[in-house]
Design a protein around this motif. Structure first.
Motif, PDB file in Angstrom:
ATOM      1  N   UNK A 238       1.404  -1.291   0.216  1.00  0.00           N
ATOM      2  CA  UNK A 238      -0.011   0.011  -0.075  1.00  0.00           C
ATOM      3  C   UNK A 238       0.778   1.080  -0.095  1.00  0.00           C
ATOM      4  N   UNK A 239       1.930   1.388   0.447  1.00  0.00           N
ATOM      5  CA  UNK A 239       3.129   2.324   0.968  1.00  0.00           C
ATOM      6  C   UNK A 239       3.801   2.740  -0.469  1.00  0.00           C
ATOM      7  N   UNK A 240       3.873   1.356  -1.497  1.00  0.00           N
ATOM      8  CA  UNK A 240       4.813   1.639  -2.413  1.00  0.00           C
ATOM      9  C   UNK A 240       3.788   2.047  -3.109  1.00  0.00           C
ATOM     10  N   UNK A 241       2.032   1.610  -3.707  1.00  0.00           N
ATOM     11  CA  UNK A 241       1.119   2.229  -4.310  1.00  0.00           C
ATOM     12  C   UNK A 241       0.505   3.345  -4.268  1.00  0.00           C
ATOM     13  N   UNK A 242       0.941   4.095  -2.892  1.00  0.00           N
ATOM     14  CA  UNK A 242       1.089   5.531  -2.886  1.00  0.00           C
ATOM     15  C   UNK A 242      -1.084   5.555  -2.321  1.00  0.00           C
TER      16      UNK A 242
END
Length: 198
Positions: free
Chosen positions: A111-115
């Motif tokens: 989720x963090x990587x996908x913003x």
């Protein structure tokens, strides 16, 4: 003999490294999988019900999900000492880190990587900073998740930071841990086997 269904440069690479670390007699069969760039595709030779990897078949036992496979293999090959078996000190911490990875770390990192952000994610899964704080709290006191000795929990939990180097937190203890885990000879051998060098 157990059989691991593996696709190079995928989530199953960690299991290949674990098999190497364990010195386990496991047949590794390469299959194709759908890739994020649109390449690859489902492989009829892959018995995983969703055609994903890793998938471990050991007689009548069929295991999917890295945490489950890691627990199964470290229990099956306890002499390697890569995970405390039932009754040994550290078993609770070991299980906690394996399940924390599957239930918290991987979803939060993706989720963090996908913003992507939403209060529901933070309330149920936690957020990236909370996850980093949990790692830092442990690794600022000891070199590995279970103490002074490397375990399969370190292999699993450090893995995403080998792939997403820009997501390695700006915390020296975590950075040093990621490097120690990445420098394991078995990890280098898996990278060479998968065709992306050491």
């Amino acid at each position: 003999m157990p059989t691991l269904y593996h696709a190079p440069n995928s989530r199953s690479s960690a299991i290949v490294s674990l098999i190497d670390e364990l010195g386990a007699d496991v047949d590794i069969r390469e299959v194709t999988i759908p890739r994020q760039d649109g390449s690859g595709g489902p492989d009829a030779a892959n018995p995983h019900p969703e055609k994903k990897v890793p998938f471990l078949v050991d007689g009548e036992e069929q295991l999917r999900e890295r945490g489950a496979i890691i627990l199964y293999l470290t229990d099956k090959y306890p002499e390697a000492g890569l995970g405390p078996i039932e009754g040994q000190p550290g078993r609770g911490a070991y299980l906690s880190w394996l399940f924390y990875y599957q239930g918290v770390m991987e979803p939060v990192i993706i989720l963090h990587w996908a913003e992507m952000s939403h209060p529901a994610f933070h309330a149920s899964l936690r957020d990236f900073d909370t996850m980093v704080g949990r790692l830092a709290e442990t690794l600022e006191k000891q070199p590995y998740l279970l103490g002074d000795k490397y375990s399969a929990a370190d292999l699993l939990c450090s893995g995403p930071f080998h792939w997403f180097k820009d997501l390695v937190p700006d915390n020296q203890a975590i950075r040093d841990w990621v490097k120690r885990c990445a420098d394991r000879p078995a990890v280098a051998r898996t990278a060479a086997r998968d065709g992306n060098g050491a």
